[in-house]
Design a protein around this motif. Structure first.
Motif, mmCIF file in Angstrom:
data_model
loop_
_atom_site.group_PDB
_atom_site.id
_atom_site.type_symbol
_atom_site.label_atom_id
_atom_site.label_comp_id
_atom_site.label_asym_id
_atom_site.label_seq_id
_atom_site.Cartn_x
_atom_site.Cartn_y
_atom_site.Cartn_z
ATOM 1 N N MET A 115 0.847 -1.195 0.000
ATOM 2 C CA MET A 115 0.000 0.000 0.000
ATOM 3 C C MET A 115 0.879 1.240 0.000
ATOM 4 O O MET A 115 1.767 1.388 0.838
ATOM 5 N N LYS A 116 0.639 2.122 -0.963
ATOM 6 C CA LYS A 116 1.388 3.373 -1.022
ATOM 7 C C LYS A 116 0.398 4.516 -1.142
ATOM 8 O O LYS A 116 -0.499 4.485 -1.976
ATOM 9 N N LEU A 117 0.572 5.505 -0.279
ATOM 10 C CA LEU A 117 -0.305 6.674 -0.313
ATOM 11 C C LEU A 117 0.539 7.899 -0.614
ATOM 12 O O LEU A 117 1.594 8.108 -0.007
ATOM 13 N N SER A 118 0.077 8.707 -1.555
ATOM 14 C CA SER A 118 0.781 9.940 -1.907
ATOM 15 C C SER A 118 0.556 10.972 -0.809
ATOM 16 O O SER A 118 -0.365 10.833 0.019
ATOM 17 N N PRO A 119 1.379 12.027 -0.767
ATOM 18 C CA PRO A 119 1.141 13.098 0.211
ATOM 19 C C PRO A 119 -0.265 13.671 0.128
ATOM 20 O O PRO A 119 -0.883 13.978 1.149
ATOM 21 N N VAL B 88 -1.433 11.355 10.535
ATOM 22 C CA VAL B 88 -1.712 10.107 9.833
ATOM 23 C C VAL B 88 -0.467 9.674 9.069
ATOM 24 O O VAL B 88 0.083 10.429 8.276
ATOM 25 N N ARG B 89 -0.037 8.438 9.303
ATOM 26 C CA ARG B 89 1.144 7.918 8.616
ATOM 27 C C ARG B 89 0.940 6.451 8.286
ATOM 28 O O ARG B 89 0.204 5.739 8.973
ATOM 29 N N LEU B 90 1.591 6.010 7.231
ATOM 30 C CA LEU B 90 1.604 4.602 6.862
ATOM 31 C C LEU B 90 2.984 4.066 7.235
ATOM 32 O O LEU B 90 3.989 4.470 6.642
ATOM 33 N N LEU B 91 3.050 3.174 8.222
ATOM 34 C CA LEU B 91 4.332 2.730 8.771
ATOM 35 C C LEU B 91 4.349 1.214 8.936
ATOM 36 O O LEU B 91 3.299 0.602 9.159
ATOM 37 N N PRO B 92 5.541 0.605 8.866
ATOM 38 C CA PRO B 92 5.637 -0.809 9.234
ATOM 39 C C PRO B 92 5.319 -0.975 10.729
ATOM 40 O O PRO B 92 5.596 -0.079 11.540
ATOM 41 N N LYS B 93 4.749 -2.116 11.090
ATOM 42 C CA LYS B 93 4.424 -2.355 12.497
ATOM 43 C C LYS B 93 5.657 -2.196 13.388
ATOM 44 O O LYS B 93 5.566 -1.696 14.512
ATOM 45 N N GLY C 180 -6.197 -2.176 -0.816
ATOM 46 C CA GLY C 180 -6.497 -1.803 -2.195
ATOM 47 C C GLY C 180 -7.805 -1.043 -2.303
ATOM 48 O O GLY C 180 -7.901 -0.042 -3.024
ATOM 49 N N MET C 181 -8.826 -1.495 -1.581
ATOM 50 C CA MET C 181 -10.116 -0.810 -1.588
ATOM 51 C C MET C 181 -9.984 0.596 -1.017
ATOM 52 O O MET C 181 -10.542 1.564 -1.549
ATOM 53 N N LEU C 182 -9.221 0.743 0.074
ATOM 54 C CA LEU C 182 -9.049 2.056 0.683
ATOM 55 C C LEU C 182 -8.354 3.015 -0.274
ATOM 56 O O LEU C 182 -8.764 4.173 -0.426
ATOM 57 N N GLU C 183 -7.317 2.528 -0.948
ATOM 58 C CA GLU C 183 -6.613 3.361 -1.920
ATOM 59 C C GLU C 183 -7.566 3.839 -3.017
ATOM 60 O O GLU C 183 -7.546 5.016 -3.410
ATOM 61 N N GLU C 184 -8.397 2.936 -3.532
ATOM 62 C CA GLU C 184 -9.333 3.299 -4.599
ATOM 63 C C GLU C 184 -10.327 4.354 -4.127
ATOM 64 O O GLU C 184 -10.597 5.330 -4.842
#
Length: 205
Positions: free
Chosen positions: A1-5, A41-46, A187-191
């Protein structure tokens, strides 16, 4: 999962609306203003989240876990340092309750706090993104950070993390929200986030 700024900014705004609703509800429960900071809000490894929370030592936390199922599947977890949870409970049940009596009502009060905060945040995001979700009853867990977050999952898997500060009277208590998502759900969240941005004025530019 990758989220842009841009996508992270959009999620921050969506989560912040839910946090604002939770602050109002918690203020009514506490009988005094409860201010919640804008979530980071951040996307980080556990592993990184565990490192930040444990600060070099796998500290004990008080956690409230609530499962949500539907268009996406996620475990939402609200965590507080164990040493701060009794302070938060005392604020919610009243200063007149002696500290030594709080232990017996700690889990019930934490479950109520978690239920308010997690449902407010998840409902706000789900409504904005058009996601249908049903939530389970909250469960309180007391343990070290790694046990609460990892369960049987890969330490390198990413999670959506939110840091929120509770400011109540003269006290500041740091809470941490984590959302554990499976691959289909990410994937659903990204969409849905991308669709949400496209619907904004100028979003397709």
């Amino acid at each position: 999962m990758k989220l842009s700024p841009l996508e992270l900014d959009a999620l921050t705004e969506l989560f912040n609306m839910g946090v604002g609703q939770a602050a109002d509800a918690l203020s009514q429960l506490a009988g005094e203003p409860v201010l919640l900071s804008i979530p980071e809000v951040r996307l980080l490894p556990k592993a990184e989240v565990i490192r930040q929370l444990a600060r070099g030592d796998d500290k004990r936390v008080s956690a409230v876990r609530q499962g949500f199922h539907g268009d996406i599947v996620t475990d939402a977890i609200l965590m507080f340092p164990a040493e701060q949870s009794l302070q938060l409970v005392q604020i919610m049940v009243g200063e007149q309750v002696p500290l030594e009596h709080l232990g017996e009502m700690e889990q019930e009060a934490l479950a109520e706090i978690g239920n308010i905060l997690l449902n407010s945040v998840v409902a706000s995001v789900a409504d904005s993104l058009g996601l249908a979700l049903d939530g389970s009853l909250p469960e309180v867990e007391l343990g070290v950070v790694s046990d609460v977050l990892l369960a049987e999952q890969d330490v390198d898997e990413p999670l959506l993390s939110l840091q929120v500060r509770f400011d109540i009277a003269t006290r500041s208590i740091h809470g941490y929200l984590a959302f554990l998502l499976d691959m289909r759900s990410t994937g659903m969240l990204e969409e849905r986030v991308a669709d949400f941005i496209r619907r904004l004025p100028g979003g397709g530019a």
